[in-house]
Design a protein around this motif. Structure first.
Motif, PDB file in Angstrom:
ATOM      1  N   GLN A 116      -1.905  10.099  -7.195  1.00  0.00           N
ATOM      2  CA  GLN A 116      -2.229  10.130  -8.624  1.00  0.00           C
ATOM      3  C   GLN A 116      -1.802   8.858  -9.338  1.00  0.00           C
ATOM      4  O   GLN A 116      -2.200   8.631 -10.475  1.00  0.00           O
ATOM      5  CB  GLN A 116      -1.610  11.373  -9.297  1.00  0.00           C
ATOM      6  CG  GLN A 116      -0.117  11.468  -9.213  1.00  0.00           C
ATOM      7  CD  GLN A 116       0.315  12.238  -7.956  1.00  0.00           C
ATOM      8  OE1 GLN A 116      -0.372  12.227  -6.936  1.00  0.00           O
ATOM      9  NE2 GLN A 116       1.451  12.904  -8.020  1.00  0.00           N
ATOM     10  N   ASN A 117      -1.001   7.970  -8.677  1.00  0.00           N
ATOM     11  CA  ASN A 117      -0.697   6.666  -9.277  1.00  0.00           C
ATOM     12  C   ASN A 117      -1.978   5.942  -9.666  1.00  0.00           C
ATOM     13  O   ASN A 117      -2.046   5.292 -10.704  1.00  0.00           O
ATOM     14  CB  ASN A 117       0.065   5.786  -8.291  1.00  0.00           C
ATOM     15  CG  ASN A 117       1.446   6.348  -7.979  1.00  0.00           C
ATOM     16  OD1 ASN A 117       1.980   7.148  -8.750  1.00  0.00           O
ATOM     17  ND2 ASN A 117       2.003   5.946  -6.852  1.00  0.00           N
ATOM     18  N   TYR A 118      -2.969   6.058  -8.789  1.00  0.00           N
ATOM     19  CA  TYR A 118      -4.221   5.346  -9.032  1.00  0.00           C
ATOM     20  C   TYR A 118      -4.952   5.916 -10.235  1.00  0.00           C
ATOM     21  O   TYR A 118      -5.443   5.176 -11.079  1.00  0.00           O
ATOM     22  CB  TYR A 118      -5.105   5.380  -7.782  1.00  0.00           C
ATOM     23  CG  TYR A 118      -4.605   4.454  -6.701  1.00  0.00           C
ATOM     24  CD1 TYR A 118      -5.061   3.138  -6.623  1.00  0.00           C
ATOM     25  CD2 TYR A 118      -3.650   4.867  -5.779  1.00  0.00           C
ATOM     26  CE1 TYR A 118      -4.586   2.274  -5.657  1.00  0.00           C
ATOM     27  CE2 TYR A 118      -3.163   4.006  -4.807  1.00  0.00           C
ATOM     28  CZ  TYR A 118      -3.638   2.714  -4.750  1.00  0.00           C
ATOM     29  OH  TYR A 118      -3.161   1.853  -3.807  1.00  0.00           O
ATOM     30  N   THR A 119      -5.017   7.241 -10.339  1.00  0.00           N
ATOM     31  CA  THR A 119      -5.706   7.834 -11.494  1.00  0.00           C
ATOM     32  C   THR A 119      -4.907   7.558 -12.768  1.00  0.00           C
ATOM     33  O   THR A 119      -5.470   7.348 -13.833  1.00  0.00           O
ATOM     34  CB  THR A 119      -5.907   9.344 -11.306  1.00  0.00           C
ATOM     35  OG1 THR A 119      -4.681   9.908 -10.859  1.00  0.00           O
ATOM     36  CG2 THR A 119      -7.003   9.635 -10.316  1.00  0.00           C
ATOM     37  N   GLU A 120      -3.574   7.523 -12.624  1.00  0.00           N
ATOM     38  CA  GLU A 120      -2.754   7.302 -13.814  1.00  0.00           C
ATOM     39  C   GLU A 120      -2.947   5.890 -14.371  1.00  0.00           C
ATOM     40  O   GLU A 120      -3.113   5.708 -15.582  1.00  0.00           O
ATOM     41  CB  GLU A 120      -1.285   7.537 -13.466  1.00  0.00           C
ATOM     42  CG  GLU A 120      -0.470   8.009 -14.647  1.00  0.00           C
ATOM     43  CD  GLU A 120       0.960   8.352 -14.237  1.00  0.00           C
ATOM     44  OE1 GLU A 120       1.887   7.922 -14.921  1.00  0.00           O
ATOM     45  OE2 GLU A 120       1.141   9.036 -13.198  1.00  0.00           O
ATOM     46  N   VAL A 121      -2.952   4.897 -13.502  1.00  0.00           N
ATOM     47  CA  VAL A 121      -3.138   3.520 -13.977  1.00  0.00           C
ATOM     48  C   VAL A 121      -4.575   3.351 -14.476  1.00  0.00           C
ATOM     49  O   VAL A 121      -4.836   2.631 -15.434  1.00  0.00           O
ATOM     50  CB  VAL A 121      -2.757   2.491 -12.881  1.00  0.00           C
ATOM     51  CG1 VAL A 121      -3.790   2.431 -11.781  1.00  0.00           C
ATOM     52  CG2 VAL A 121      -2.567   1.112 -13.505  1.00  0.00           C
ATOM     53  N   TRP A 122      -5.492   4.066 -13.845  1.00  0.00           N
ATOM     54  CA  TRP A 122      -6.897   4.075 -14.268  1.00  0.00           C
ATOM     55  C   TRP A 122      -7.027   4.570 -15.711  1.00  0.00           C
ATOM     56  O   TRP A 122      -7.798   4.043 -16.497  1.00  0.00           O
ATOM     57  CB  TRP A 122      -7.684   4.990 -13.320  1.00  0.00           C
ATOM     58  CG  TRP A 122      -9.147   4.806 -13.339  1.00  0.00           C
ATOM     59  CD1 TRP A 122     -10.041   5.462 -14.135  1.00  0.00           C
ATOM     60  CD2 TRP A 122      -9.900   3.913 -12.531  1.00  0.00           C
ATOM     61  NE1 TRP A 122     -11.303   5.023 -13.860  1.00  0.00           N
ATOM     62  CE2 TRP A 122     -11.251   4.076 -12.876  1.00  0.00           C
ATOM     63  CE3 TRP A 122      -9.558   2.999 -11.537  1.00  0.00           C
ATOM     64  CZ2 TRP A 122     -12.264   3.355 -12.279  1.00  0.00           C
ATOM     65  CZ3 TRP A 122     -10.560   2.281 -10.938  1.00  0.00           C
ATOM     66  CH2 TRP A 122     -11.897   2.444 -11.301  1.00  0.00           C
ATOM     67  N   VAL A 164       0.837  -1.203   0.000  1.00  0.00           N
ATOM     68  CA  VAL A 164       0.000   0.000   0.000  1.00  0.00           C
ATOM     69  C   VAL A 164       0.871   1.252   0.000  1.00  0.00           C
ATOM     70  O   VAL A 164       0.625   2.202  -0.751  1.00  0.00           O
ATOM     71  CB  VAL A 164      -0.957  -0.011   1.219  1.00  0.00           C
ATOM     72  CG1 VAL A 164      -1.733   1.288   1.293  1.00  0.00           C
ATOM     73  CG2 VAL A 164      -1.893  -1.205   1.132  1.00  0.00           C
ATOM     74  N   SER A 165       1.919   1.209   0.799  1.00  0.00           N
ATOM     75  CA  SER A 165       2.817   2.357   0.872  1.00  0.00           C
ATOM     76  C   SER A 165       3.484   2.622  -0.481  1.00  0.00           C
ATOM     77  O   SER A 165       3.498   3.754  -0.975  1.00  0.00           O
ATOM     78  CB  SER A 165       3.862   2.088   1.964  1.00  0.00           C
ATOM     79  OG  SER A 165       4.806   3.110   2.004  1.00  0.00           O
ATOM     80  N   ALA A 166       3.980   1.567  -1.131  1.00  0.00           N
ATOM     81  CA  ALA A 166       4.649   1.734  -2.432  1.00  0.00           C
ATOM     82  C   ALA A 166       3.673   2.250  -3.486  1.00  0.00           C
ATOM     83  O   ALA A 166       4.058   3.012  -4.376  1.00  0.00           O
ATOM     84  CB  ALA A 166       5.272   0.417  -2.881  1.00  0.00           C
ATOM     85  N   SER A 167       2.392   1.844  -3.358  1.00  0.00           N
ATOM     86  CA  SER A 167       1.420   2.281  -4.362  1.00  0.00           C
ATOM     87  C   SER A 167       1.141   3.773  -4.243  1.00  0.00           C
ATOM     88  O   SER A 167       0.521   4.359  -5.126  1.00  0.00           O
ATOM     89  CB  SER A 167       0.114   1.487  -4.201  1.00  0.00           C
ATOM     90  OG  SER A 167      -0.625   1.976  -3.102  1.00  0.00           O
ATOM     91  N   LEU A 168       1.574   4.381  -3.150  1.00  0.00           N
ATOM     92  CA  LEU A 168       1.345   5.812  -2.931  1.00  0.00           C
ATOM     93  C   LEU A 168       2.637   6.622  -3.030  1.00  0.00           C
ATOM     94  O   LEU A 168       2.669   7.802  -2.695  1.00  0.00           O
ATOM     95  CB  LEU A 168       0.699   6.040  -1.564  1.00  0.00           C
ATOM     96  CG  LEU A 168      -0.745   5.534  -1.433  1.00  0.00           C
ATOM     97  CD1 LEU A 168      -1.194   5.514   0.009  1.00  0.00           C
ATOM     98  CD2 LEU A 168      -1.682   6.400  -2.268  1.00  0.00           C
ATOM     99  N   LYS A 169       3.727   5.978  -3.456  1.00  0.00           N
ATOM    100  CA  LYS A 169       5.002   6.698  -3.585  1.00  0.00           C
ATOM    101  C   LYS A 169       5.189   7.170  -5.022  1.00  0.00           C
ATOM    102  O   LYS A 169       4.602   6.604  -5.945  1.00  0.00           O
ATOM    103  CB  LYS A 169       6.161   5.784  -3.183  1.00  0.00           C
ATOM    104  CG  LYS A 169       6.202   5.463  -1.699  1.00  0.00           C
ATOM    105  CD  LYS A 169       7.270   4.434  -1.372  1.00  0.00           C
ATOM    106  CE  LYS A 169       7.250   4.135   0.123  1.00  0.00           C
ATOM    107  NZ  LYS A 169       8.134   3.033   0.478  1.00  0.00           N
ATOM    108  N   ASP A 170       6.024   8.181  -5.210  1.00  0.00           N
ATOM    109  CA  ASP A 170       6.298   8.566  -6.583  1.00  0.00           C
ATOM    110  C   ASP A 170       7.450   7.732  -7.130  1.00  0.00           C
ATOM    111  O   ASP A 170       8.067   6.954  -6.417  1.00  0.00           O
ATOM    112  CB  ASP A 170       6.531  10.075  -6.724  1.00  0.00           C
ATOM    113  CG  ASP A 170       7.834  10.513  -6.089  1.00  0.00           C
ATOM    114  OD1 ASP A 170       8.687   9.633  -5.819  1.00  0.00           O
ATOM    115  OD2 ASP A 170       8.000  11.708  -5.858  1.00  0.00           O
ATOM    116  N   ARG A 171       7.710   7.876  -8.429  1.00  0.00           N
ATOM    117  CA  ARG A 171       8.580   6.934  -9.113  1.00  0.00           C
ATOM    118  C   ARG A 171       9.961   6.831  -8.475  1.00  0.00           C
ATOM    119  O   ARG A 171      10.547   5.755  -8.414  1.00  0.00           O
ATOM    120  CB  ARG A 171       8.708   7.319 -10.589  1.00  0.00           C
ATOM    121  CG  ARG A 171       9.299   6.211 -11.425  1.00  0.00           C
ATOM    122  CD  ARG A 171       9.170   6.534 -12.897  1.00  0.00           C
ATOM    123  NE  ARG A 171       7.811   6.982 -13.204  1.00  0.00           N
ATOM    124  CZ  ARG A 171       7.478   7.578 -14.336  1.00  0.00           C
ATOM    125  NH1 ARG A 171       8.387   7.802 -15.256  1.00  0.00           N
ATOM    126  NH2 ARG A 171       6.238   7.952 -14.548  1.00  0.00           N
TER     127      ARG A 171
END
Lengths: 298, 273
Positions: B49-55, B26-33
């Motif tokens: 925004q990782n979530y919106t980007e993969v979306w 969960v933590s990694a999914s919220l980190k930037d590149r």
């Protein structure tokens, strides 16, 4: 006396399973046995091949490699799984009121889709900056290159699979609670140490369950597919060293069938796997007769 | 109490070890590149925004919908058909019953990989090999483990209720539908949640059958995301982790609401031979 009406009702109720058995199990098995003596690529009609496919398997180095990888993984994975699950179940057994909470924590990883698990562990197992090697570093160990060193890929996969030990631990916990308390009292009166109690009371008491998990997990491990496929195969052309170290038998079967469209050869591979699994299961059943005591279940 | 302390200490250590990968995910999914590999417990900066980007990059919503549809179809089909078959084995005496039930148990040991190719060829022959139907329709015929499990439930029901119903003129189907089914509800829920999980997490069948990305279930889609954004080249692991969270969270929620049914299913798993 079996009444005709009752018999008719019974057959009607079990009919779906009988149809499914013929359509999805017995029929397909015979079909694949027949196919294994042909060359078939879906496009042209199947051509008779005699024993060619089986002869090819004997000389196929990738098939041999895949079988070896699979047996190696199973021999490493199943015993570790059973020992770890037993240890965790024994801990849970003594946890008192907090057992429910810890049971949840241990069980949750088993809910993770294997593809997500594999994606996550590609990073956790990463040799340079993965969290697992970072943890090993705290204790002064230099962790191996789990995802790129052919010698460490299978141990890495085993480590990952052990994260989902929870369901086996829960099964053992249930078995442990069924061992009659009087047996422990008797052992204690005889002055048996906790270790001796474990060997002479606990283990015999749950041997039936341990034996069941041995068989089921052996069969499952010999068909290991998803995690290794996700990590090392698919769109990415895997570099030969990694690909070969993680080439498990069902992955090879899958590639031959649906990648190369060699349905006849894949069917022969499937029958060889079936015979290997049947032989190993039969051996385990034979050995168990000497060691397993069936606990009373009511 | 002091005797219990070392046990609890060990369990806390084990618990942290088992919970950590979830936290990391969960933590990694919220980190930037640039921070996705840093093993920091908390993401800084936070990058939702990782979530919106993969979306935006992949049809994630369609995959969720497919997984729900396939999962529910698989679970309903398995539950209903296995209940019917299990009731037949539990309630009625007929010639060949013992042999047939032995056959049911034997198929539990049958390696699924052995029928993978011929079952695909069957679906190919009827022209459905690239649809979602093969992902669930096989469940319409009852599945061995669930038949075994539900038979145990039905055998546990008192015979008198059925005898009374029969005296009142209830036929076999009414005995099943209006008496056995309601009483075996916990068993039906066990089967439903087990099969929902099995269908939701399955990769091999979607790999074999699904060609169009719009038809993918979540695991198949996640594999595509991994191939493209993970090791495939674009190296945006934070997106892979976000998609992994999306695939995992529904199963975590399912477990939290249906925990006792999962535990019950696992514990009943053991078959006496």
């Amino acid at each position: 006396m079996v009444s005709a009406r009752e018999a008719r009702a019974g057959w009607l109720f079990v009919l779906p399973w009988v149809v499914g058995f013929l359509l999805l199990t017995a029929g397909p098995m015979l079909y694949s046995l027949g196919l294994s003596f042909t060359h078939y690529d879906l496009l042209r009609p199947a051509r008779p091949a005699g024993l060619t496919n089986y002869r090819e398997i004997l000389q196929d180095e990738r098939a041999a490699k895949a079988l070896w990888n699979t047996v190696f993984f199973t021999l490493l994975h199943v015993p570790l799984l059973i020992v770890l699950a037993l240890g965790l179940a024994s801990l849970l057994r003594r946890a008192g009121r907090s057992a429910g909470f810890f049971r949840t924590v241990l069980f949750l990883p088993t809910m993770t889709p294997p593809v997500a698990l594999a994606a996550l562990f590609l990073l956790l197992l990463n040799g340079q900056n993965g969290a697992i090697n970072a943890m090993l570093g705290w204790f002064g160990f230099t962790g191996p290159q789990w995802t790129t060193d052919p010698a460490w890929i299978k141990p890495g996969l085993v480590l990952m699979s052990l994260w989902t030990v929870g369901s086996t631990a829960v099964l053992y916990l249930a078995a442990l609670t069924r061992v009659p308390g009087e047996r422990y009292e008797a052992a204690r009166l005889d002055g048996a140490s906790p270790w001796r109690q474990f060997w002479h009371v606990t283990l015999p008491g749950i041997s039936g369950t341990v034996y069941f998990t041995l068989i089921v997990n052996t069969i499952a491990s010999l068909q290991v597919f998803t995690e290794a496929y996700t990590m090392f195969f698919g769109a990415r052309p895997s570099t030969p060293a990694e690909g070969d170290a993680a080439l498990f038998y069902v992955i090879y079967l899958f590639q031959e069938a649906f990648g190369s469209l060699r349905m006849g050869y894949a069917s022969a591979l499937a029958w060889v796997l079936f015979l290997v699994i049947a032989a190993i299961t039969a051996l385990q059943v034979r050995l168990s007769r000497d060691y397993v005591q069936y606990e009373d279940r009511s | 109490m002091t005797r219990r302390a070392p046990v609890l200490l060990a369990l806390v250590a084990v618990g942290v070890l088992f919970a950590y990968p979830f936290w990391w995910l969960v933590s990694a999914s919220l980190k930037d590149r640039s921070h996705v590999f840093d093993n920091a417990l908390l993401p800084a900066p936070v990058s939702p925004q990782n979530y919106t980007e993969v979306w935006r990059a992949v049809p994630l919503l369609a995959w969720v919908g497919n997984s729900v549809a396939v999962g529910v179809a698989a679970a309903v089909a398995a539950t209903v058909s296995s209940a019917v078959v299990a009731f037949g084995f539990a309630r009625f005496r007929f010639r060949g019953r013992t042999v047939l039930f032995g056959l049911v148990l034997a198929t539990m040991m049958l390696p699924a990989a052995v029928t993978m190719v011929p079952v695909y060829l069957e679906w190919h022959a009827v022209g459905l090999a690239t649809t979602q139907i093969p992902l669930w329709a096989g469940n319409l015929f009852g599945s061995a483990f669930y038949v075994f499990l539900l038979r145990q439930f039905f055998l546990g029901l008192p015979a008198e209720v059925f005898d009374a119903a029969r005296v009142d003129g209830a036929g076999p189907w009414r005995q099943f539908a209006s008496i056995a089914l309601p009483l075996a509800r916990p068993g039906l829920i066990v089967v439903f949640v087990f099969e929902l999980k099995a269908a939701w997490t399955d990769l091999i069948r979607p790999l074999i059958y699904l060609r169009e990305p719009e038809l993918y279930t979540l695991p198949r889609g996640l594999k595509a995301v991994l191939d493209r954004f993970g090791q495939g080249g674009e190296a945006q692991w934070e997106l892979v982790m976000a998609a992994s969270v999306v695939a995992t969270v529904p199963m975590i929620l399912l477990f939290l609401v249906a925990q006792r049914y999962f535990v019950r299913g696992v514990v009943t798993q053991r078959v006496e031979e």
